[in-house]
Design a protein around this motif. Structure first.
Motif, PDB file in Angstrom:
ATOM      1  N   ILE A  83      25.946 -22.237  32.730  1.00  9.05           N
ATOM      2  CA  ILE A  83      26.665 -22.334  34.007  1.00  9.05           C
ATOM      3  C   ILE A  83      28.046 -21.691  33.886  1.00  9.05           C
ATOM      4  CG2 ILE A  83      27.725 -23.954  35.637  1.00  9.05           C
ATOM      5  CD1 ILE A  83      25.382 -25.874  35.006  1.00  9.05           C
ATOM      6  N   LEU A  84      28.726 -21.955  32.770  1.00  5.97           N
ATOM      7  CA  LEU A  84      30.051 -21.358  32.551  1.00  5.97           C
ATOM      8  C   LEU A  84      29.963 -19.832  32.496  1.00  5.97           C
ATOM      9  CD1 LEU A  84      31.551 -23.784  29.861  1.00  5.97           C
ATOM     10  CD2 LEU A  84      32.181 -23.616  32.275  1.00  5.97           C
ATOM     11  N   VAL A  85      28.954 -19.325  31.818  1.00 11.11           N
ATOM     12  CA  VAL A  85      28.765 -17.870  31.725  1.00 11.11           C
ATOM     13  C   VAL A  85      28.525 -17.275  33.110  1.00 11.11           C
ATOM     14  CG1 VAL A  85      27.214 -16.055  30.885  1.00 11.11           C
ATOM     15  CG2 VAL A  85      27.937 -17.894  29.346  1.00 11.11           C
ATOM     16  N   ALA A  86      27.726 -17.974  33.927  1.00 13.30           N
ATOM     17  CA  ALA A  86      27.390 -17.473  35.262  1.00 13.30           C
ATOM     18  C   ALA A  86      28.599 -17.441  36.188  1.00 13.30           C
ATOM     19  CB  ALA A  86      26.292 -18.337  35.875  1.00 13.30           C
ATOM     20  N   HIS A  87      29.602 -18.281  35.917  1.00 15.08           N
ATOM     21  CA  HIS A  87      30.765 -18.363  36.795  1.00 15.08           C
ATOM     22  C   HIS A  87      32.015 -17.750  36.163  1.00 15.08           C
ATOM     23  CE1 HIS A  87      28.132 -21.339  38.716  1.00 15.08           C
ATOM     24  NE2 HIS A  87      28.873 -21.191  39.802  1.00 15.08           N
ATOM     25  N   SER A  88      31.839 -16.967  35.120  1.00 13.55           N
ATOM     26  CA  SER A  88      32.999 -16.361  34.462  1.00 13.55           C
ATOM     27  C   SER A  88      32.590 -15.038  33.829  1.00 13.55           C
ATOM     28  CB  SER A  88      33.548 -17.306  33.386  1.00 13.55           C
ATOM     29  OG  SER A  88      32.626 -17.399  32.304  1.00 13.55           O
ATOM     30  N   GLN A  89      33.537 -14.424  33.161  1.00 16.93           N
ATOM     31  CA  GLN A  89      33.265 -13.191  32.427  1.00 16.93           C
ATOM     32  C   GLN A  89      33.073 -13.476  30.938  1.00 16.93           C
ATOM     33  OE1 GLN A  89      32.923 -10.233  34.019  1.00 16.93           O
ATOM     34  NE2 GLN A  89      33.212 -11.413  35.908  1.00 16.93           N
ATOM     35  N   LEU A  90      32.863 -14.741  30.608  1.00 20.60           N
ATOM     36  CA  LEU A  90      32.745 -15.139  29.212  1.00 20.60           C
ATOM     37  C   LEU A  90      31.347 -14.861  28.665  1.00 20.60           C
ATOM     38  CD1 LEU A  90      34.500 -18.640  29.386  1.00 20.60           C
ATOM     39  CD2 LEU A  90      35.507 -16.494  28.584  1.00 20.60           C
TER      40      LEU A  90
ATOM     41  N   ALA B 272      32.045 -19.094  25.901  1.00 22.97           N
ATOM     42  CA  ALA B 272      31.910 -20.264  26.769  1.00 22.97           C
ATOM     43  C   ALA B 272      31.773 -21.541  25.939  1.00 22.97           C
ATOM     44  CB  ALA B 272      30.698 -20.095  27.683  1.00 22.97           C
ATOM     45  N   GLU B 273      31.025 -21.457  24.846  1.00 20.01           N
ATOM     46  CA  GLU B 273      30.874 -22.625  23.977  1.00 20.01           C
ATOM     47  C   GLU B 273      32.212 -23.007  23.345  1.00 20.01           C
ATOM     48  OE1 GLU B 273      28.298 -24.213  20.111  1.00 20.01           O
ATOM     49  OE2 GLU B 273      28.002 -22.169  20.867  1.00 20.01           O
ATOM     50  N   LEU B 274      32.981 -22.004  22.904  1.00 21.03           N
ATOM     51  CA  LEU B 274      34.292 -22.279  22.316  1.00 21.03           C
ATOM     52  C   LEU B 274      35.225 -22.923  23.331  1.00 21.03           C
ATOM     53  CD1 LEU B 274      34.850 -19.037  20.190  1.00 21.03           C
ATOM     54  CD2 LEU B 274      34.399 -21.351  19.339  1.00 21.03           C
ATOM     55  N   GLN B 275      35.188 -22.426  24.568  1.00 22.76           N
ATOM     56  CA  GLN B 275      36.026 -22.997  25.625  1.00 22.76           C
ATOM     57  C   GLN B 275      35.616 -24.437  25.934  1.00 22.76           C
ATOM     58  OE1 GLN B 275      38.682 -20.727  25.583  1.00 22.76           O
ATOM     59  NE2 GLN B 275      38.811 -21.386  27.720  1.00 22.76           N
ATOM     60  N   LEU B 276      34.315 -24.671  25.933  1.00 19.77           N
ATOM     61  CA  LEU B 276      33.809 -26.020  26.190  1.00 19.77           C
ATOM     62  C   LEU B 276      34.258 -26.978  25.093  1.00 19.77           C
ATOM     63  CD1 LEU B 276      32.052 -27.902  27.896  1.00 19.77           C
ATOM     64  CD2 LEU B 276      30.052 -27.085  26.623  1.00 19.77           C
TER      65      LEU B 276
ATOM     66  N   HIS C 143      36.892 -26.571  23.142  1.00 15.38           N
ATOM     67  CA  HIS C 143      38.350 -26.686  23.233  1.00 15.38           C
ATOM     68  C   HIS C 143      38.737 -27.677  24.336  1.00 15.38           C
ATOM     69  CE1 HIS C 143      42.542 -25.487  23.009  1.00 15.38           C
ATOM     70  NE2 HIS C 143      42.543 -25.271  24.322  1.00 15.38           N
ATOM     71  N   TYR C 144      38.103 -27.558  25.496  1.00 13.38           N
ATOM     72  CA  TYR C 144      38.393 -28.457  26.618  1.00 13.38           C
ATOM     73  C   TYR C 144      38.055 -29.905  26.250  1.00 13.38           C
ATOM     74  CZ  TYR C 144      38.146 -30.582  31.252  1.00 13.38           C
ATOM     75  OH  TYR C 144      38.332 -31.401  32.333  1.00 13.38           O
ATOM     76  N   SER C 145      36.892 -30.091  25.650  1.00 10.73           N
ATOM     77  CA  SER C 145      36.448 -31.442  25.277  1.00 10.73           C
ATOM     78  C   SER C 145      37.407 -32.073  24.283  1.00 10.73           C
ATOM     79  CB  SER C 145      35.038 -31.388  24.679  1.00 10.73           C
ATOM     80  OG  SER C 145      34.121 -30.827  25.586  1.00 10.73           O
ATOM     81  N   ARG C 146      37.858 -31.274  23.313  1.00 11.70           N
ATOM     82  CA  ARG C 146      38.776 -31.790  22.300  1.00 11.70           C
ATOM     83  C   ARG C 146      40.121 -32.160  22.916  1.00 11.70           C
ATOM     84  NH1 ARG C 146      37.818 -28.221  18.934  1.00 11.70           N
ATOM     85  NH2 ARG C 146      39.452 -26.720  19.476  1.00 11.70           N
ATOM     86  N   ASN C 147      40.632 -31.308  23.798  1.00 16.33           N
ATOM     87  CA  ASN C 147      41.922 -31.580  24.435  1.00 16.33           C
ATOM     88  C   ASN C 147      41.872 -32.817  25.328  1.00 16.33           C
ATOM     89  OD1 ASN C 147      43.155 -29.432  23.209  1.00 16.33           O
ATOM     90  ND2 ASN C 147      42.990 -28.049  24.977  1.00 16.33           N
ATOM     91  N   LYS C 148      40.739 -33.012  25.990  1.00 14.82           N
ATOM     92  CA  LYS C 148      40.584 -34.162  26.882  1.00 14.82           C
ATOM     93  C   LYS C 148      40.090 -35.409  26.141  1.00 14.82           C
ATOM     94  CE  LYS C 148      41.705 -32.015  30.687  1.00 14.82           C
ATOM     95  NZ  LYS C 148      42.898 -32.414  31.481  1.00 14.82           N
ATOM     96  N   ARG C 149      39.835 -35.232  24.834  1.00 13.20           N
ATOM     97  CA  ARG C 149      39.330 -36.327  24.003  1.00 13.20           C
ATOM     98  C   ARG C 149      38.034 -36.899  24.574  1.00 13.20           C
ATOM     99  NH1 ARG C 149      44.832 -39.639  22.176  1.00 13.20           N
ATOM    100  NH2 ARG C 149      45.826 -37.868  21.132  1.00 13.20           N
ATOM    101  N   LEU C 150      37.164 -35.986  24.940  1.00 11.86           N
ATOM    102  CA  LEU C 150      35.857 -36.350  25.476  1.00 11.86           C
ATOM    103  C   LEU C 150      34.768 -35.776  24.583  1.00 11.86           C
ATOM    104  CD1 LEU C 150      36.484 -35.491  29.240  1.00 11.86           C
ATOM    105  CD2 LEU C 150      36.380 -37.788  28.246  1.00 11.86           C
ATOM    106  N   LYS C 151      33.609 -36.413  24.605  1.00 17.26           N
ATOM    107  CA  LYS C 151      32.466 -35.843  23.901  1.00 17.26           C
ATOM    108  C   LYS C 151      31.986 -34.612  24.661  1.00 17.26           C
ATOM    109  CE  LYS C 151      30.763 -40.092  21.758  1.00 17.26           C
ATOM    110  NZ  LYS C 151      29.608 -41.015  21.614  1.00 17.26           N
ATOM    111  N   MET C 152      31.633 -33.576  23.916  1.00 17.08           N
ATOM    112  CA  MET C 152      31.219 -32.333  24.559  1.00 17.08           C
ATOM    113  C   MET C 152      29.998 -32.551  25.439  1.00 17.08           C
ATOM    114  SD  MET C 152      30.948 -28.523  22.933  1.00 17.08           S
ATOM    115  CE  MET C 152      29.425 -28.683  22.042  1.00 17.08           C
ATOM    116  N   ASN C 153      29.105 -33.445  25.022  1.00 14.05           N
ATOM    117  CA  ASN C 153      27.922 -33.708  25.829  1.00 14.05           C
ATOM    118  C   ASN C 153      28.289 -34.339  27.169  1.00 14.05           C
ATOM    119  OD1 ASN C 153      24.906 -33.915  26.015  1.00 14.05           O
ATOM    120  ND2 ASN C 153      25.407 -36.077  26.220  1.00 14.05           N
TER     121      ASN C 153
END
Length: 207
Positions: free
Chosen positions: A156-163, A168-172, A174-184
């Motif tokens: 979904i991230l790839v479809a909505h970006s130029q990544l 896209a996996e690295l961004q996911l 990074h976001y999960s780590r910063n928000k202290r959330l599980k990636m799943n």
């Protein structure tokens, strides 16, 4: 039932047999060996004891008046309790029926304590092995499910970006780590929001 193996001969057993002499003899011998034994004289009583006492193993006589051991086993299997059958017969059909009902052992009467204890030990060992395999299978299924959701979210991230998929996996991550959330958990949110967005678009287009 858990996959933890209890100390040898401290397990809880339910024995069901309409022959009072066999029931008393086996019950006394198994108690002497250290087992906790609960006795039943019918299939119905065996089911009731399985519900109230949560045994590690149930020993059922195949042919009892009223509800037979085979019929009782159909219910007891739903409690995830291993089953050992006793019978005065060794006919192939009866043995096959017992196996179909989940029997881990089948002994032909008359039996004595020296015969039944090794059969109980083997049945309990097999039951724990089977339970361990079920736990591993469940964990693997859960891991595959999480991996599938993450892959969908990356798509979904790839479809909505130029990544790229890797970016896209690295961004996911990074976001999960910063928000202290599980990636799943983040992946599930992306999938849910994407579905909501798609449903809204369909509703607008279709009027």
């Amino acid at each position: 039932m858990t996959a933890t193996v209890k100390k040898l001969h401290e397990q809880r057993l339910v024995i069901a047999d309409d022959d009072y002499l066999i029931l008393a003899t086996l019950g006394a011998g198994l108690r002497d060996a250290g087992f906790q034994v609960f006795e039943a004289v019918s299939g119905e009583e065996a089911i009731s004891l399985c519900q109230s006492e949560t045994p590690d193993l149930v020993i059922l006589d195949v042919t009892m008046p009223g509800m037979s051991g085979l019929d009782a086993a159909q219910v007891i299997r739903g409690f995830n309790i291993p089953i050992l059958f006793l019978s005065a017969f060794d006919e192939k059909k009866i043995v096959d029926d017992a196996i179909q009902q989940g029997a881990l052992a089948y002994l032909v009467k008359p039996v004595d304590i020296n015969q039944i204890i090794p059969a109980i030990d083997t049945a309990l060992s097999r039951a724990n092995e089977i339970q361990s395999l079920h736990v591993k299978e469940k964990n693997l299924t859960a891991a595959l499910h999480k991996g599938r959701e993450t892959s969908i979210a990356i798509g979904i991230l790839v479809a909505h970006s130029q990544l790229s998929a890797q970016q896209a996996e690295l961004q996911l991550r990074h976001y999960s780590r910063n928000k202290r959330l599980k990636m799943n958990a983040v992946a599930e949110k992306i999938i849910y929001q994407s579905e909501q967005f798609n449903n809204l678009i369909k509703e607008i287009i279709l009027g």
